[in-house]
Design a protein around this motif. Structure first.
Motif, PDB file in Angstrom:
ATOM      1  N   VAL B  63       0.874  -1.194   0.000  1.00  0.00           N
ATOM      2  CA  VAL B  63       0.000   0.000   0.000  1.00  0.00           C
ATOM      3  C   VAL B  63       0.894   1.221   0.000  1.00  0.00           C
ATOM      4  O   VAL B  63       1.765   1.347   0.867  1.00  0.00           O
ATOM      5  CB  VAL B  63      -0.889   0.013   1.268  1.00  0.00           C
ATOM      6  CG1 VAL B  63      -1.707   1.290   1.328  1.00  0.00           C
ATOM      7  CG2 VAL B  63      -1.787  -1.222   1.293  1.00  0.00           C
ATOM      8  N   PRO B  64       0.735   2.068  -1.000  1.00  0.00           N
ATOM      9  CA  PRO B  64       1.603   3.260  -1.013  1.00  0.00           C
ATOM     10  C   PRO B  64       1.312   4.112   0.217  1.00  0.00           C
ATOM     11  O   PRO B  64       0.158   4.236   0.659  1.00  0.00           O
ATOM     12  CB  PRO B  64       1.213   3.985  -2.310  1.00  0.00           C
ATOM     13  CG  PRO B  64      -0.107   3.420  -2.702  1.00  0.00           C
ATOM     14  CD  PRO B  64      -0.205   2.069  -2.115  1.00  0.00           C
ATOM     15  N   PRO B  65       2.355   4.667   0.824  1.00  0.00           N
ATOM     16  CA  PRO B  65       2.129   5.428   2.058  1.00  0.00           C
ATOM     17  C   PRO B  65       1.312   6.679   1.780  1.00  0.00           C
ATOM     18  O   PRO B  65       1.461   7.329   0.759  1.00  0.00           O
ATOM     19  CB  PRO B  65       3.542   5.782   2.519  1.00  0.00           C
ATOM     20  CG  PRO B  65       4.402   5.640   1.311  1.00  0.00           C
ATOM     21  CD  PRO B  65       3.756   4.635   0.425  1.00  0.00           C
ATOM     22  N   GLU B  70       3.865   9.480   5.615  1.00  0.00           N
ATOM     23  CA  GLU B  70       5.182  10.019   5.261  1.00  0.00           C
ATOM     24  C   GLU B  70       5.641  11.015   6.317  1.00  0.00           C
ATOM     25  O   GLU B  70       6.819  11.035   6.695  1.00  0.00           O
ATOM     26  CB  GLU B  70       5.129  10.683   3.871  1.00  0.00           C
ATOM     27  CG  GLU B  70       5.081   9.664   2.721  1.00  0.00           C
ATOM     28  CD  GLU B  70       4.910  10.346   1.374  1.00  0.00           C
ATOM     29  OE1 GLU B  70       5.102   9.668   0.355  1.00  0.00           O
ATOM     30  OE2 GLU B  70       4.569  11.537   1.337  1.00  0.00           O
ATOM     31  N   ARG B  71       4.704  11.827   6.819  1.00  0.00           N
ATOM     32  CA  ARG B  71       5.084  12.820   7.841  1.00  0.00           C
ATOM     33  C   ARG B  71       5.501  12.121   9.128  1.00  0.00           C
ATOM     34  O   ARG B  71       6.449  12.520   9.791  1.00  0.00           O
ATOM     35  CB  ARG B  71       3.936  13.793   8.087  1.00  0.00           C
ATOM     36  CG  ARG B  71       3.807  14.853   6.996  1.00  0.00           C
ATOM     37  CD  ARG B  71       2.868  15.966   7.444  1.00  0.00           C
ATOM     38  NE  ARG B  71       1.468  15.521   7.421  1.00  0.00           N
ATOM     39  CZ  ARG B  71       0.688  15.593   6.348  1.00  0.00           C
ATOM     40  NH1 ARG B  71       1.147  16.075   5.210  1.00  0.00           N
ATOM     41  NH2 ARG B  71      -0.570  15.175   6.411  1.00  0.00           N
ATOM     42  N   LEU B  78      13.760  11.904  12.088  1.00  0.00           N
ATOM     43  CA  LEU B  78      14.416  13.069  12.690  1.00  0.00           C
ATOM     44  C   LEU B  78      14.740  12.806  14.160  1.00  0.00           C
ATOM     45  O   LEU B  78      15.820  13.141  14.642  1.00  0.00           O
ATOM     46  CB  LEU B  78      13.511  14.303  12.545  1.00  0.00           C
ATOM     47  CG  LEU B  78      14.082  15.610  13.105  1.00  0.00           C
ATOM     48  CD1 LEU B  78      15.351  16.008  12.348  1.00  0.00           C
ATOM     49  CD2 LEU B  78      13.048  16.742  13.020  1.00  0.00           C
ATOM     50  N   ALA B  79      13.795  12.177  14.855  1.00  0.00           N
ATOM     51  CA  ALA B  79      14.019  11.881  16.280  1.00  0.00           C
ATOM     52  C   ALA B  79      15.201  10.928  16.455  1.00  0.00           C
ATOM     53  O   ALA B  79      16.050  11.110  17.333  1.00  0.00           O
ATOM     54  CB  ALA B  79      12.752  11.283  16.898  1.00  0.00           C
ATOM     55  N   LEU B  80      15.251   9.919  15.612  1.00  0.00           N
ATOM     56  CA  LEU B  80      16.361   8.957  15.698  1.00  0.00           C
ATOM     57  C   LEU B  80      17.686   9.656  15.387  1.00  0.00           C
ATOM     58  O   LEU B  80      18.716   9.389  16.016  1.00  0.00           O
ATOM     59  CB  LEU B  80      16.138   7.794  14.729  1.00  0.00           C
ATOM     60  CG  LEU B  80      15.090   6.750  15.152  1.00  0.00           C
ATOM     61  CD1 LEU B  80      14.844   5.770  14.010  1.00  0.00           C
ATOM     62  CD2 LEU B  80      15.550   6.005  16.401  1.00  0.00           C
TER      63      LEU B  80
END
Lengths: 384, 87
Positions: B63-65, B70-71, B78-80
């Protein structure tokens, strides 16, 4: 009073010999090593406890041991429970069932993605045959020498299968030697790997393996079985079960059978096999000078097998444009997956970013096939 | 124990060794050649044995995201990244 005296005479304390006591201590040591040092616990706990059980003495008229079977005066009704469990070892039933489970958990895709690495699994089997020569030199019979040599295949079920057919009197020593050295692969292999390779060779990086299609993974066990057993029919039993288990896994339509084979079945058979092998390892056959020779030859076979795979990889590099990291050859010793992990570890000591594990799995699983073929050849040649 | 090269000769050790290694190598070399040829064989057999007919995979179709997914993925990334940087 006489009844009490007779009972006291029948106890293990009264029957105990020095050999029984030593073997019980050996069994305890194996259990201790397995639990505290994590030395092949899935095998050494059953084997160690089996040794303890098999060496508690009892009165000869009581049918309790592994050798008190249906060929005795009591027939089937007079045979012991342990002899019925030992049936699976004596008649070669358990090792093929373990191979069924191994096939159901083996992923041949790394081998399929780089077929030339299969030859490294073949090269490592030189340890089997050179050890056979050494055993003959030391005075073992050809059947005993073949059973000792197969230790170099680094495959427990194969070693037990062959020795149960050719030299059952050495089964205990061979099984313990094979599993002990498999646990010691991280100790035995690295010095040989560093001795036979240069730092530059250890830093060779290999191309990532290609993706293998599902059709290839389904066709391989069928074709692989036919090819191997046409060449070496003696390997029919072991390879038949190995590839059957793999087909159960790869076909995608027999997942519950594959799941049973690689979990419940293999665990059940491992328990019975290890326990029966241990119970059959008794003082009069184990506490001999021959056992020390078997342990020495076992170490030699692992060392020669490691060197054989390594040196063949270096030989192949003379003719290849895309070089093989010769460390990968050491994984032809089919102690899956320990020898592949050792390759990864030694490779990362030379280059921390060099990932050799998946490349090493190819000769590792090829070595399982190679050792089964070697066992089949030896059985065919020596039983004729 | 009687240590002697005569034991090796009497036991046909060299013959067994040569025959054994030859057979093991032959079997695995044949397997190696078969594996090397298999992709080409399957390409020839494609019209008769298409790959899709054998894909018994039970995985759900990809299933395409969505934009929301995506957000979320970007936020996790970013958190990682901040965590690895010691932030």
């Amino acid at each position: 009073m006489e009844l009490l005296w007779n009972f006291l005479q029948s106890t293990g304390f009264a029957q105990m010999t020095f050999g029984n006591a030593v073997m019980i201590v050996i069994g305890l040591v194996f259990v201790f090593l397995a639990i505290t040092k994590d030395y092949e616990p899935l095998l050494l706990v059953p084997i160690g406890f089996g040794i303890i059980v098999g060496n508690v003495p009892y009165v000869a008229t009581m049918s309790l041991g592994v050798y008190d079977d249906w060929t005795g005066p009591g027939g089937l009704q007079g045979s012991s429970v342990l002899s019925l469990v030992y049936f699976g070892v004596k008649y070669g039933l358990f090792p093929p069932l373990i191979f069924l489970g191994i096939g159901a958990m083996t992923d041949f895709s790394t081998m399929l993605s780089n077929p030339k690495l299969v030859l490294l699994g073949a090269a490592a089997q030189v340890g089997v045959f050179l050890t056979l020569l050494g055993a003959l030199f030391l005075g073992f019979t050809p059947m005993q020498a073949a059973s000792i040599g197969i230790i170099g295949g680094a495959d427990g079920p194969t070693a037990i299968f062959l020795s149960s057919q050719l030299a059952p009197e050495l089964l205990g020593a061979i099984a313990i030697s094979a599993y002990s050295y498999m646990a010691l692969v991280p100790v035995i292999q690295p010095p040989i790997m560093k001795l036979l390779t240069t730092p530059e060779e250890r830093r060779i990086r290999m191309k990532p393996p290609r993706v293998v299609s599902k059709r290839e993974r389904i066709i391989f066990p069928i074709a692989g079985f036919i090819i191997c057993t046409m060449v070496a029919p003696g390997a029919l039993t072991l390879l038949g079960m190995l590839f059957f288990g793999n087909l159960l896994k790869e076909s995608g339509v027999t997942e519950r059978l594959a799941n049973t084979a690689r979990n419940a079945l293999i665990d059940t058979v491992t328990i019975l096999l290890g326990f029966a092998v241990g119970a059959s390892t008794q003082a009069k056959t184990f506490l001999q000078a021959e056992s020390l020779l078997i342990f020495g030859l076992g170490a030699l076979s692992f060392a020669v097998a490691t060197a054989g795979g390594l040196l063949f990889a270096k030989l192949m590099n003379l003719f290849l444009q895309e070089k093989i990291n010769p460390l990968v050859g050491a994984a032809g010793v089919s102690a899956v997956p320990d020898s592949a992990r050792v390759v990864q570890m030694v490779g990362q000591q030379a280059d921390p970013h060099n990932m050799l594990l998946m490349h090493a799995m190819a000769p590792n699983v090829a070595g399982v096939i190679g050792s089964a073929v070697a066992a089949g050849v030896l059985w065919s040649v020596l039983v004729q | 124990m009687n240590f002697s090269m005569q034991n090796v000769i009497d036991g046909q050790g060299l013959e067994i060794t040569i025959v054994g290694i030859t057979i093991v190598f032959s079997a695995l070399a044949m397997i190696s050649l078969f594996i090397a040829a298999l992709p080409r064989v399957l390409t020839v057999l494609d019209p008769y044995l298409p790959a899709a007919a054998h894909e018994h995979g039970h995985a759900s179709p990809a299933v395409p995201p969505s934009g929301e997914d995506e957000r979320i993925v970007a936020a996790i990334g970013l958190a990682l990244h901040h965590r690895q940087q010691g932030g």
